[in-house]
Every structure is written in structure tokens, then in C-alpha cells.
Design an enzyme around this catalytic site. Sequence first.
Site, mmCIF file in Angstrom:
data_model
loop_
_atom_site.group_PDB
_atom_site.id
_atom_site.type_symbol
_atom_site.label_atom_id
_atom_site.label_comp_id
_atom_site.label_asym_id
_atom_site.label_seq_id
_atom_site.Cartn_x
_atom_site.Cartn_y
_atom_site.Cartn_z
ATOM 1 N N THR B 112 -3.968 -13.580 -11.260
ATOM 2 C CA THR B 112 -3.746 -12.170 -11.483
ATOM 3 C C THR B 112 -3.615 -11.491 -10.136
ATOM 4 O O THR B 112 -4.529 -11.566 -9.312
ATOM 5 C CB THR B 112 -4.928 -11.550 -12.245
ATOM 6 O OG1 THR B 112 -5.143 -12.310 -13.420
ATOM 7 C CG2 THR B 112 -4.626 -10.113 -12.624
ATOM 8 N N VAL B 118 0.410 -14.332 -13.308
ATOM 9 C CA VAL B 118 1.181 -15.572 -13.290
ATOM 10 C C VAL B 118 0.610 -16.516 -14.347
ATOM 11 O O VAL B 118 -0.607 -16.710 -14.430
ATOM 12 C CB VAL B 118 1.143 -16.236 -11.897
ATOM 13 C CG1 VAL B 118 2.002 -17.494 -11.891
ATOM 14 C CG2 VAL B 118 1.632 -15.265 -10.829
ATOM 15 N N ASP B 227 7.254 -10.849 1.377
ATOM 16 C CA ASP B 227 5.845 -10.815 0.957
ATOM 17 C C ASP B 227 5.189 -12.155 1.272
ATOM 18 O O ASP B 227 4.492 -12.716 0.445
ATOM 19 C CB ASP B 227 5.763 -10.490 -0.541
ATOM 20 C CG ASP B 227 4.349 -10.055 -0.938
ATOM 21 O OD1 ASP B 227 3.558 -9.699 -0.035
ATOM 22 O OD2 ASP B 227 4.045 -10.091 -2.140
#
Lengths: 187, 812
Positions: B112, B118, B227
Site C-alpha cells: 500500500t 499493489v 519516481d
Amino acid sequence: MDENVTQLLRKYQQGNAQAEERLWDAVYDELRTLASHRMRRERSDHTLSTTALVHECYLKLIDQTQVQWESRLHFYAMASRIMRNILVDYARRRTAQKRGGGAPHFNLENVQLSDSEETAHLFIALDAALSQLAEMDERMAKVVEYRFFGGMTEKEIAELLDVSARTVRRDWRKAKGWLARALDEDS
Amino acid sequence: MSLVTTHWQALNDALDAALDAPPNERAAVIRAAFPNEPELQEEAHALLKAATGAPMLLDHDAWQCAGTWMQQAVDDAMEGATGNDASGNRLSDNVEPGTTLDAYTIDELIDTGGSSRVYKAHRSDGLFDQVVAVKVLRQSQRRNFGERFAQERSILAALNHPNIAHIIDAGATSDGHPYVVMEYVEGTPITTYSNTHRLSIPERLQLMRQVMEAVQHAHQNLIVHRDLKPSNILVTDDGQVRLLDFGIAKVLDATGGPTGVDPYETQTGAHPLTPGYAAPEQIEQRTISTRTDVYALGRVCYELICGCRPVDADTTAPYAMMQAVCEGNLRPMHEQFADRPAAERDSIAAKRDCTASALDRYLRSDLRVVIEQAMACAPEDRYGTAADLRRDIGRYLDNRPVQARTATSWYQLQTFVRRNRWGVATAALVIALVGAYAITITQYSQQMRAERDKSEAVTSFLTNLFTASNPEMNAGTPNLTVREVMDRGTAQLDTSMDEAPAVRADLQTTLGRVYSGLGLYEQGEPLLREALALRTEGHGHAEDEADTRSALGYLLFRTGDYAEAERQLRQAVTLAENEYGAAHAAVASYLNGLAILYNESGRGAQGEPLLRRALAITDSPEARATYLHNLAVALQDQGQFEEALPTHREAIAAFRAQFGDEYPGRASAMARYAFSLHLNGDYEQAAAMHEEALALRRSILPNEHPHIASSLIRYSWLETERGNGAQAEEMVREGIAMLGQFVPETHWEMQAAQGILGLALLQQGQIAEGRARLIPVYRGFRAMFGPDDWRTQRAEQVLRQTGGVPSGPEGE
């Protein structure tokens, strides 16, 4: 990109009072739109920062090829005031809506940031204390406004106020002290 | 009225004074400010406490503080305005196991995150077995996501790299949450993996190099990750790196709001970012580029190496952290590490399979410069590509100087010394002193005059360090590295030390001398000229001026400007004699320099007494070897070849005794010995000696060096006399091409080489061409050395044999 706002910024820098008023309105509208748009779109709260919001506003309104670096700082300064305005305005609406206003006391150090109501009250109180501080020491209040409400960096503030970064930092720390005491005493 | 408002000025002044004082003295400052006013004292203490205490509301980001109630206010407003807007619904991004999303069935929640969940899932359409990861985004406003994903798909398909987890599919849940289907990777975040496997710093860096290679691949396909963070960089059990989420941010950015085109979505990368790994331009929402990933790579390296974050441990508030990132106020790794408690330091180091002090050394090494360049605040100051960063880390691992721009003036020297592990103990001392020297110069330049004695001592160390890297003085040094050290040193000197002109002149002289030793006369001359200008303006003592003049004189002599060279060297001798007396080592050294000039300009008779004097003065075995060699050359120049031979042999033996076999000076001595043997008629021994000298020069000097050229030219002459014209031609042409890079056409050695080429051509029957090359040389020799000189006579003899000696000054 709005050419007019870019021109307004330049006139404002040259001391045109009418331009200031119109620039204020343009930036105010844009910041408010951006803010509410952001709020709707980005539910995960760590993705936003004041700095980002103000910078985005600048990028949208100003043609950076037409203005100089100092103009950017003047824009940020105005945006800081506007952000203060918007946030406190929303805070008032929030407290009026839910509780009918009135804040008992605050402790700046132990804020439950998750408590939206308490935070909203705190902003209103902070706004008032900041206005008081401005009467005692205008620069100190500006430092708080630029840094907290505008997300400006120490370096930018120092350049804008034409003092050293060290002075900005000292003002900031003192202001924190004054504001904490002021809010505490009001209780 | 509170005390604060009534005693504003006094309290303000006291607070200023207290904040200026060190933390442990502040209480005393306040007590002193209000000795008899306990109330004010108390108030000041309270203010100080609030000013310097724990983070408070103001240390947070205003927008984020306001976020919670702003959110509700906006929602309330929206409900009223749009009624049935999809955003009014409280959509759930939680997907129950067993749910089917297109061809995939959700099995379990595995992660999470702030903006997504996911799930592990498997393909359920029966086409083939495949375990996948499904990332469901929290945002629910992204319409046309699948459509837009399709547009990105061809780009993402290009991301076919073994270290990048593939993106397979995308779509939207029935609730409208976009999801992305990715290859399922069984692995642990790189930080965890490195810690549990106790990977050493080099092992960690190798792992990151894998990451950088994959990132570079993506960049080449125009995909920026945006990211990168440890949780997106997994390592599998067999040590392979797998990068997750590549392209996701890009897909998100390409997707719009409800209208399909998002008026507020610029190219500035407005997407959920991870505070702490985000680059300044991401926080400020400026343009994202591949350098954004370079920043994140540097940031991950930082953490992987030192086990700390680059901001103060108490900087947890997002505002402060973002400000630190935006302003570039990140702290160096060793400082962050030093701030941890001792027990934690030991534990961090143990996970890196070393001691805390060993780790500390890593943190202060070039790694620091590399990481700081990767994490530079302005994108343009960072490495341009992940590949550049990767290369520099490779260089670091090979103990080579890194490309990163240097923060400290002495760091290259340190690398250089580390790489060339001669005399490690001495090297350590040199580093320490040069380090101290750098600090002295940069921070206390005002006190330079007072520090003069000390800095002189250190300058000589610096000089020794450089001189030791001079191939003429010390063999076995890879020239490229020396060049790198030199060029950076020069560049640095350009922008520093304006306040310490004497020191500047010292360093310019040193650099100029080394350039000259490398045969890089064009680089050396301006440095030495500038240094001399500073000297004559009175920066430095007479002996300093002598030193600079001798260095300049040597350089000018090498470039063939004998008149000016002689003037400089004579002045150096005079200055040194006045300063030190006639029997000083410095005087001997300058006499030697002057003698070399005489030797090379055919005035060996003038050089010989100077060298005999220098030999009488010196008590240094090293200097003696050089002077002996030059004495032999002086004899050779006078045509006294037989007399020269024993002196040559003495010089070669002296070089070997002092410096070992692989020493450029010894090679020079051998080459000259070969020449004397040749001119004395001993061709066989001369050829063997030339062969040996040339091989030695080729092995220890750069590929292209005036000394190698010189060997080739002299050897080729011998070959013409031995009847090997074709071989001689090849050799002398190579020599001319090489020498031509260092000296002008008019240099006597170039002219002599043309003459030898002429001989080689004549020998091969090309009479006209040969004579055409030899005649100007003959004329030159005649003018320079006189008609009775052996060189002139040899040329004359050849010309006579091949068709006559020209009498007039022009034509044949």
C-alpha cells in the site's frame, strides 16, 4: 500564458498602484482555481506543497522570457499574501460552517494537524497574531508570510528584502518565538 | 498589555544576542541582559525556547496543514455545484481478492503506497499462466486512461531491458480507478537487500551501476522514471536488479482530467512524488528531464552508502525537507553519519562489512563529490546522463580521478596519490599538508603573508608531488592521469588565489614546469609568463624569481627560442648567486640548465665548464647523474666522441643507481651514448643502444613525446650510415611527424631531421629530393655552428659525394 498579467507585473514593479490591484485579482483567481483544482484531483495529501502551488501559478500567468528574476520574487511575495488570504478565508468558512466561530486556545507546538477544525482555528489565530507582529516588526512578519504562506526559500526572501540569509533565519526564529507566545497568551 | 508588547525592543535585542551566541551560552546571555528583571528574563527564556524548540505549525507546509479542511471545503462547494459529479462519490481503490480485472484475477494485496495499492494477481483468461502485479491508483479522475495508455504503449514496449520490469497492460476498475499490470518481481528493495547481505560499499556501488545502466536504457528510449526510490528498485535473490514502475509516471502525466485535456497539466511533471527522493524541479514543478532521474539515483546512492538521509535527522516536516532540497541545503554524507549515535554508526558500518572509521573514509572520499554532483540543486549542474554517473562511479571504483567537478582544490592530488601507490606513507603526509594548504589559501588568504613560512614548506610538498608525476623525473606514470591532474589544477588556479599572488606564482611555476616536462609547451608558457609577471611585481623573493625564470628558460629552450631562453637562464643564475652565494645547489641547477641550452645550440664548449662547476658544487647523487649526462653531451657537441664515452657510461650507471631501470633520465643518457657510439664509428653497439633507449622511452613516456621523436631521428641517422635507407626513411618520417607536434618547423632538430630524411632518400637513389632536403640543413649548420663544426662538415661531405657543395647562399 497571459501577456497581460506579465505586463501587469512589470507595471506593478514600477510602482503602478492600479496595476497592483489588477495583478492581485489575477493572481488571486489563479491561485484559488489551482488550489481547488488540486484539491479535487490530488487526494493523496503529500503530493502538494505551497512552493509548488505558487510556482505553478507563476508559470501559468507569467511569460518568463519577458521578466527578470526580481520580478519573480515580487510575484512570489504577492502570492504569499494571497495564499495567506485564501487559506485564512477558507479557514473562516470552515469554522463558521461547523462551529460558528470562536477559538479557545492554542499551542503551536502540539498541533494535531489531522484535526482539520483545530488547524482551521489555528490559522485564523495565526493570521491575527501575524498582523500584530507586523505592527511591531514589519520585516519579521513578512518573513513569516513569505516563508510559511508563500513557501519561499530563505535565499529568495533574503534577496527580496535585501538582507542576508542569516538575518532572515534569525527573524524567522524570533518570529516563531513571538507568535508562539502571542497565541499562548491569547488563550 | 503583555510584557512582549511593552518591552518589545529590549526583548528583541536580548533575543538577537542570545541567538548569536552558541546554544549553551544563550541562557547566560539572557540572564546578563535582564539581571534585575526576573519577569523579563522568564519571558525571554520562553521566547527563546519557542524560537529554537521543536518543530511547530510554522515549520510545516501551510498548504498541507490547510489540506484537511481545504479538502472538505472544496468538496462541499463541489457537491453544491456539480451534484452528480463522479468525484462526489466515495470511490474505493480497494479491490477484493477474487475480483477480475480484464484478463487478471486479483490474489492478494502486497503493498500500500501513498497513491496506489499493489496486488499480486494471475492471468485468468486461460491463454497462459502468468503471475503479475497490478497497481491500482487512488486517483479516480483519470478518464480515458486505457486509451491514453495505449498511446504510450509503443514507447513502453521499447523498454525491453532485463533490469526493467515490463508493463503489460492497463485499464480501469469498475469504480473508475486506473490500474497498470506489470511483470511480478520477487525481490527486496535495494536498501534492504544490501543490508541483509552486508554488501560492502564497492558491492553496493556495483549494484547501483546495474540500476544506472537500466535507467540509461530507458532514457535512450525517451522515458524518464520520475519516481526512482529504493522501493522501486528491487534486487532478486540471484542479485539481479529489477526496476519497477518505469513509465507509469509518464502515463499518468499523459492522461488528462474529465475533459480529456487537462488545462492544468503542464509538462512540469505534476504527479504524485515521493518526498525525500524528489528532485528540486519536481517539488517546484519545473520541467522534468533525465537529470531528474540522475538526482534520484544520486539520492538512492547517498542512502545506500551512508545509511542516512541528506537532511537533519529532526527535519521531518515536509516544508523543511522540501526547502532543504530546493535550496540545495543537503548535508554531506560524512556529516550526517557523524551525527548518528556511536552505536548506530557501528551498526550502519557493520551492514557495510566495515568499521565506522572505514565507512567514514568512504564518505569523505571522491564518492562525496560524485554524489553531490548527481544531487546538484540545478539540473544543469548534475551529470547529464545516468551513463555519465555510472562511468564516474566506475572511475571511482578503479581509483581513478572522477569527472565530477571538484569541491576541494586538493582532491585530485589525493586520487592521484591513491592511484599511484608509491610511498604510501609519504603520500599520506603530502595529502595532509596539501589539504592544510588548500584550507590556508581558501579560508585564510588574508593571513597568507603571516603564514608565509608554512605555505612555503607546503608548496614544496605540492611541487614534489607534481614533480614526481613528471615523466621526466619519475617513470611509470600514466600520462593521461597526469594531464588530468594538470589541466584541472590550471583551471582551478585560474579562478582562485587572487588574494595570494605569491602562492599563485609558485603554483603557476610548478604547473608550467610539469607541462614543459610533458612536452606541452603551449600550455606551460602562459603560466610561466604570468608567474614571472607576478614575480617582477614583487610577489615572492629573489630566489622565487630565479626559479620561475629557470623554468621559463628551460621551456623556451625546448621550443627553440635560444636567445630568450639564455637571457632567462642567465638571470636565474645571477639572482641565485646573489641570493645564495656561488656554491649553492640552486646555482648548480641553473648552471646545468644554461649548459643544456649551450649544448643544444652547438655551444658545448661553453657548456662544459658550467657543468664541471655544477658537478663540483652538488652533493646530490640525483643531480650528479644529470650533470654527468649533460657533460657527456657537451663533449659530444664538441666532437670529442671518444672522450665522451666514459662520461656517458658513468651517467647511465648513476641514473640506474638512483632511479632504477625505468627512468626517463636513464633513457636519455642511453640515447646520447648511442649517438656518441655512432659518431665514434661503433655502429653495431650504437644500434643496440638506440634500440634499448627507444624501447624504454616508448614504454615509460606517452605515445607521442619529443624524446621519442628525438630517439627516432638520431637512430634513423645511424641507419642511413649503416646502409638501411628505407628503414631510416620510415623512422625519420615518424620522428618528424611526432616532433612537429611539439616544436616549430624552424627548430634546429626539425631541420636536422629533414637533413637525415635527405640522407635516407639519397641512399635510396632519390638524389634530387635528397639534396633538396640536405642543402638547407647544410646552410643552417654552417650559419649556426660554423664551417669547421663536425655537423657542417659531415653534411658537406655527403653533398660533395652526391653532386657538389653549393657555394652561394641560395639555390643549387
